[in-house]
Design an enzyme around this catalytic site. Sequence first.
Site, PDB file in Angstrom:
ATOM      1  N   ARG A  64       0.839  -1.217   0.000  1.00 15.33           N
ATOM      2  CA  ARG A  64       0.000   0.000   0.000  1.00 15.33           C
ATOM      3  C   ARG A  64       0.870   1.262   0.000  1.00 15.33           C
ATOM      4  O   ARG A  64       0.548   2.244  -0.662  1.00 15.33           O
ATOM      5  CB  ARG A  64      -0.954  -0.028   1.204  1.00 15.33           C
ATOM      6  CG  ARG A  64      -2.154   0.890   1.061  1.00 15.33           C
ATOM      7  CD  ARG A  64      -1.926   2.264   1.663  1.00 15.33           C
ATOM      8  NE  ARG A  64      -1.397   2.156   2.999  1.00 15.33           N
ATOM      9  CZ  ARG A  64      -0.406   2.887   3.472  1.00 15.33           C
ATOM     10  NH1 ARG A  64       0.166   3.832   2.762  1.00 15.33           N
ATOM     11  NH2 ARG A  64       0.048   2.696   4.714  1.00 15.33           N
ATOM     12  N   LEU A  82      10.377  14.802   1.053  1.00 13.29           N
ATOM     13  CA  LEU A  82      10.109  15.937   1.934  1.00 13.29           C
ATOM     14  C   LEU A  82      10.967  15.834   3.203  1.00 13.29           C
ATOM     15  O   LEU A  82      11.672  16.763   3.576  1.00 13.29           O
ATOM     16  CB  LEU A  82       8.614  15.966   2.300  1.00 13.29           C
ATOM     17  CG  LEU A  82       8.179  17.093   3.242  1.00 13.29           C
ATOM     18  CD1 LEU A  82       8.355  18.456   2.581  1.00 13.29           C
ATOM     19  CD2 LEU A  82       6.711  16.926   3.662  1.00 13.29           C
ATOM     20  N   SER A  93       8.793  15.698  11.512  1.00 12.25           N
ATOM     21  CA  SER A  93       7.502  16.280  11.893  1.00 12.25           C
ATOM     22  C   SER A  93       7.438  17.767  11.563  1.00 12.25           C
ATOM     23  O   SER A  93       6.350  18.321  11.416  1.00 12.25           O
ATOM     24  CB  SER A  93       7.266  16.097  13.398  1.00 12.25           C
ATOM     25  OG  SER A  93       7.279  14.732  13.722  1.00 12.25           O
ATOM     26  N   TRP A 108      14.449   8.593   4.430  1.00 12.92           N
ATOM     27  CA  TRP A 108      13.231   7.794   4.611  1.00 12.92           C
ATOM     28  C   TRP A 108      12.295   7.907   3.416  1.00 12.92           C
ATOM     29  O   TRP A 108      11.076   7.980   3.596  1.00 12.92           O
ATOM     30  CB  TRP A 108      12.458   8.236   5.867  1.00 12.92           C
ATOM     31  CG  TRP A 108      13.223   8.122   7.133  1.00 12.92           C
ATOM     32  CD1 TRP A 108      13.672   9.142   7.915  1.00 12.92           C
ATOM     33  CD2 TRP A 108      13.631   6.914   7.778  1.00 12.92           C
ATOM     34  NE1 TRP A 108      14.344   8.650   8.993  1.00 12.92           N
ATOM     35  CE2 TRP A 108      14.331   7.277   8.941  1.00 12.92           C
ATOM     36  CE3 TRP A 108      13.487   5.557   7.482  1.00 12.92           C
ATOM     37  CZ2 TRP A 108      14.881   6.351   9.804  1.00 12.92           C
ATOM     38  CZ3 TRP A 108      14.024   4.627   8.344  1.00 12.92           C
ATOM     39  CH2 TRP A 108      14.706   5.031   9.491  1.00 12.92           C
ATOM     40  N   LEU A 151       0.228  15.297   1.294  1.00 13.09           N
ATOM     41  CA  LEU A 151       0.226  14.394   2.459  1.00 13.09           C
ATOM     42  C   LEU A 151      -1.195  14.107   2.918  1.00 13.09           C
ATOM     43  O   LEU A 151      -1.513  12.996   3.346  1.00 13.09           O
ATOM     44  CB  LEU A 151       1.028  15.003   3.614  1.00 13.09           C
ATOM     45  CG  LEU A 151       2.544  15.060   3.401  1.00 13.09           C
ATOM     46  CD1 LEU A 151       3.217  15.738   4.584  1.00 13.09           C
ATOM     47  CD2 LEU A 151       3.126  13.677   3.204  1.00 13.09           C
ATOM     48  N   GLU A 153       3.543  10.097   7.416  1.00 16.76           N
ATOM     49  CA  GLU A 153       2.348  10.899   7.074  1.00 16.76           C
ATOM     50  C   GLU A 153       1.793  11.589   8.322  1.00 16.76           C
ATOM     51  O   GLU A 153       0.585  11.701   8.488  1.00 16.76           O
ATOM     52  CB  GLU A 153       1.243  10.023   6.469  1.00 16.76           C
ATOM     53  CG  GLU A 153       1.659   9.129   5.339  1.00 16.76           C
ATOM     54  CD  GLU A 153       2.038   9.897   4.090  1.00 16.76           C
ATOM     55  OE1 GLU A 153       1.753  11.104   4.025  1.00 16.76           O
ATOM     56  OE2 GLU A 153       2.631   9.291   3.202  1.00 16.76           O
ATOM     57  N   THR A 198       3.011  11.804  12.560  1.00 19.54           N
ATOM     58  CA  THR A 198       2.977  10.834  13.666  1.00 19.54           C
ATOM     59  C   THR A 198       1.636  10.966  14.414  1.00 19.54           C
ATOM     60  O   THR A 198       0.920  11.962  14.247  1.00 19.54           O
ATOM     61  CB  THR A 198       4.114  11.113  14.663  1.00 19.54           C
ATOM     62  OG1 THR A 198       3.897  12.403  15.250  1.00 19.54           O
ATOM     63  CG2 THR A 198       5.487  11.086  13.988  1.00 19.54           C
ATOM     64  N   PHE A 257       2.219  23.191  18.717  1.00 25.49           N
ATOM     65  CA  PHE A 257       3.351  22.505  18.084  1.00 25.49           C
ATOM     66  C   PHE A 257       4.691  22.956  18.657  1.00 25.49           C
ATOM     67  O   PHE A 257       5.663  22.233  18.606  1.00 25.49           O
ATOM     68  CB  PHE A 257       3.347  22.764  16.568  1.00 25.49           C
ATOM     69  CG  PHE A 257       2.243  22.037  15.854  1.00 25.49           C
ATOM     70  CD1 PHE A 257       2.481  20.776  15.325  1.00 25.49           C
ATOM     71  CD2 PHE A 257       0.982  22.590  15.737  1.00 25.49           C
ATOM     72  CE1 PHE A 257       1.472  20.094  14.670  1.00 25.49           C
ATOM     73  CE2 PHE A 257      -0.032  21.905  15.093  1.00 25.49           C
ATOM     74  CZ  PHE A 257       0.208  20.657  14.559  1.00 25.49           C
TER      75      PHE A 257
HETATM   76  C1  LIG Z   1       9.202   3.440   6.380  1.00 28.26           C
HETATM   77  C2  LIG Z   1       9.084   4.932   6.242  1.00 28.26           C
HETATM   78  C3  LIG Z   1       8.787   5.488   5.010  1.00 28.26           C
HETATM   79  C4  LIG Z   1       8.730   6.877   4.853  1.00 28.26           C
HETATM   80  N1  LIG Z   1       8.474   7.412   3.602  1.00 28.26           N
HETATM   81  C5  LIG Z   1       8.596   8.760   3.429  1.00 28.26           C
HETATM   82  C6  LIG Z   1       8.488   9.339   2.114  1.00 28.26           C
HETATM   83  O1  LIG Z   1       8.231   8.640   1.127  1.00 28.26           O
HETATM   84  N2  LIG Z   1       8.685  10.672   1.975  1.00 28.26           N
HETATM   85  C7  LIG Z   1       8.975  11.490   3.043  1.00 28.26           C
HETATM   86  O2  LIG Z   1       9.160  12.687   2.838  1.00 28.26           O
HETATM   87  N3  LIG Z   1       9.058  10.976   4.297  1.00 28.26           N
HETATM   88  C8  LIG Z   1       8.880   9.643   4.517  1.00 28.26           C
HETATM   89  N4  LIG Z   1       8.987   9.097   5.793  1.00 28.26           N
HETATM   90  C9  LIG Z   1       9.346   9.973   6.905  1.00 28.26           C
HETATM   91  C10 LIG Z   1       8.209  10.241   7.884  1.00 28.26           C
HETATM   92  O3  LIG Z   1       7.259  11.071   7.301  1.00 28.26           O
HETATM   93  C11 LIG Z   1       8.840  10.830   9.164  1.00 28.26           C
HETATM   94  O4  LIG Z   1       9.557   9.773   9.775  1.00 28.26           O
HETATM   95  C12 LIG Z   1       7.794  11.395  10.100  1.00 28.26           C
HETATM   96  O5  LIG Z   1       7.272  12.594   9.591  1.00 28.26           O
HETATM   97  C13 LIG Z   1       8.357  11.654  11.507  1.00 28.26           C
HETATM   98  O6  LIG Z   1       9.542  12.356  11.425  1.00 28.26           O
HETATM   99  P1  LIG Z   1      10.834  11.860  12.247  1.00 28.26           P
HETATM  100  O7  LIG Z   1      11.029  10.410  11.983  1.00 28.26           O
HETATM  101  O8  LIG Z   1      11.946  12.781  11.901  1.00 28.26           O
HETATM  102  O9  LIG Z   1      10.445  12.014  13.770  1.00 28.26           O
HETATM  103  P2  LIG Z   1      10.530  13.354  14.640  1.00 28.26           P
HETATM  104  O10 LIG Z   1       9.885  14.473  13.918  1.00 28.26           O
HETATM  105  O11 LIG Z   1      11.933  13.533  15.095  1.00 28.26           O
HETATM  106  O12 LIG Z   1       9.624  12.939  15.884  1.00 28.26           O
HETATM  107  C14 LIG Z   1      10.121  12.132  16.958  1.00 28.26           C
HETATM  108  C15 LIG Z   1       9.022  12.062  18.018  1.00 28.26           C
HETATM  109  O13 LIG Z   1       8.721  13.383  18.472  1.00 28.26           O
HETATM  110  C16 LIG Z   1       7.327  13.617  18.379  1.00 28.26           C
HETATM  111  N5  LIG Z   1       7.076  15.029  18.135  1.00 28.26           N
HETATM  112  C17 LIG Z   1       7.426  15.766  17.046  1.00 28.26           C
HETATM  113  N6  LIG Z   1       6.996  17.017  17.177  1.00 28.26           N
HETATM  114  C18 LIG Z   1       6.359  17.080  18.374  1.00 28.26           C
HETATM  115  C19 LIG Z   1       5.709  18.125  19.086  1.00 28.26           C
HETATM  116  N7  LIG Z   1       5.579  19.361  18.583  1.00 28.26           N
HETATM  117  N8  LIG Z   1       5.187  17.840  20.300  1.00 28.26           N
HETATM  118  C20 LIG Z   1       5.285  16.608  20.830  1.00 28.26           C
HETATM  119  N9  LIG Z   1       5.876  15.573  20.201  1.00 28.26           N
HETATM  120  C21 LIG Z   1       6.411  15.816  18.991  1.00 28.26           C
HETATM  121  C22 LIG Z   1       6.887  12.741  17.222  1.00 28.26           C
HETATM  122  O14 LIG Z   1       5.486  12.518  17.250  1.00 28.26           O
HETATM  123  C23 LIG Z   1       7.708  11.498  17.470  1.00 28.26           C
HETATM  124  O15 LIG Z   1       7.077  10.725  18.462  1.00 28.26           O
HETATM  125  C24 LIG Z   1       8.961   7.714   5.974  1.00 28.26           C
HETATM  126  C25 LIG Z   1       9.217   7.139   7.233  1.00 28.26           C
HETATM  127  C26 LIG Z   1       9.264   5.759   7.374  1.00 28.26           C
HETATM  128  C27 LIG Z   1       9.550   5.167   8.715  1.00 28.26           C
END
Ligand SMILES: Cc1cc2nc3c(=O)[nH]c(=O)nc-3n(C[C@H](O)[C@H](O)[C@H](O)COP(=O)(O)OP(=O)(O)OC[C@H]3O[C@@H](n4cnc5c(N)ncnc54)[C@H](O)[C@@H]3O)c2cc1C
Length: 387
Positions: free
Chosen positions: A93, A134, A141, A165, A242, A366, A368, A386
């Site tokens: 998917r 992105l 995030s 990612w 998104l 997409e 968290t 945020f």
């Molecule tokens: C298998 C996989 C495929 C992916 N595919 C794509 C893709 O095709 N294109 C693309 O662009 N991205 C992709 N991603 C990336 C994905 O969108 C990001 O991993 C996601 O947006 C979270 O970002 P991060 O991993 O940097 O976590 P972070 O942003 O570092 O977050 C870490 C933790 O902090 C929390 N957090 C963040 N902000 C806040 C806040 N303000 N208050 C409280 N808690 C907060 C989060 O909820 C999370 O629990 C993919 C990720 C995975 C795992």
Amino acid sequence: MVTVDELFAIDSLLTDTERQIRDTVRRFGEQRLRPHVADWFEQGTFPARELAPELGALGLLGMHLDGYGCAGTSATEYGLACMELEAVDSGVRSMVSVQGSLAMTAIHKYGSEEQKQQWLPQMAAGRALGCFGLTEPDFGSNPGGMRTRAVRDGSDWVLNGSKMWITNGSVADVAVVWARTEEGVRGFLVPADTPGFTAREMHRKLSLRASVTAELDLDGVRLPGDALLPEGKGLSAPLGCLSEARFGIVFGALGAAADCLAAAIDYARTREVFDKPLAAYQLTQAKLADMAVELGKGQLLALHLGRLKDRGELRPEQVSAGKLNSTREAIAIARQCRTILGANGITLDYPVLRHANNLESVLTYEGTAEVHQLVLGEALTGSKAFR
Ligand SMILES: Cc1cc2nc3c(=O)[nH]c(=O)nc-3n(C[C@H](O)[C@H](O)[C@H](O)COP(=O)(O)OP(=O)(O)OC[C@H]3O[C@@H](n4cnc5c(N)ncnc54)[C@H](O)[C@@H]3O)c2cc1C
């Protein structure tokens, strides 16, 4: 005995076409994908290029887009297809979502007529694959903090930065890359053979193993002026894509949950513990009943959101509510089902822990779960939390 669909009379809410599409995708999933998916997961591979033309022939790539060889289905039909694909594996998917809801949608919504003509028909047919860059190593995030830059040089653009990612990244023919410019965030179409562009597949994943995930590196990537997506300006452009992909997840994650629940019920009916089937114990039935209720409620919400989207009335915070609910409940269901399968539940002989592990990614990408709670919190209170 009734299925969860029967318990909630889900079929009675679907049109003939919706049922037909669901059943066609289900058949394809069972016959073409399910026999191989545990091996793909174990080996950490996904034959995206081989499967793309088959998914294209079924009309599943850019399914809900109009024109340019796309199937032009309703949003609800697209959602039901996502549900069936994810019942096999979230990786399948994801490939379809990234191709259709992210890469093709970006071109469809924000591209010039030439860009649409060049890319959309071959992407809809699965002859070309796209990815959507992105996220960066330090900005997931909060994509607004991105460091990837695009600078004008005469009529060209020069891009520098990295993305992480990125689903389909190392198998894509074209990457939709979002970069900071003097006029804010803009999208660019980067053909994979452009000098300075490299995509490296990421390994050692414990989730979405049947999916290609890559890092993209942009080192002085020179693009002609017409590589810019002219109609997408600011961060709202990628966020608009998104929202489309999240909508698919509202349905998709429940497909994974439904597959887990079906496996757990099947197992509980035949597995004997203390001289009678596990399914005949009250504790097991309580687990199954609670999961069926959550799954049914999730399906009803997904269908409601689908109907709203088909009427052009779906708001982003409603998508957030659906994405949050479906992923959170699906992962809880997958983990609970795993308990019913005991030790067998930890193997790839059953789909349950594979789904549970996949859903860790689905919960994270997409937006968290926390990000969607913040979106809903803002909608409910009027206060942004945020930062
Ligand atoms: C298998 C996989 C495929 C992916 N595919 C794509 C893709 O095709 N294109 C693309 O662009 N991205 C992709 N991603 C990336 C994905 O969108 C990001 O991993 C996601 O947006 C979270 O970002 P991060 O991993 O940097 O976590 P972070 O942003 O570092 O977050 C870490 C933790 O902090 C929390 N957090 C963040 N902000 C806040 C806040 N303000 N208050 C409280 N808690 C907060 C989060 O909820 C999370 O629990 C993919 C990720 C995975 C795992």
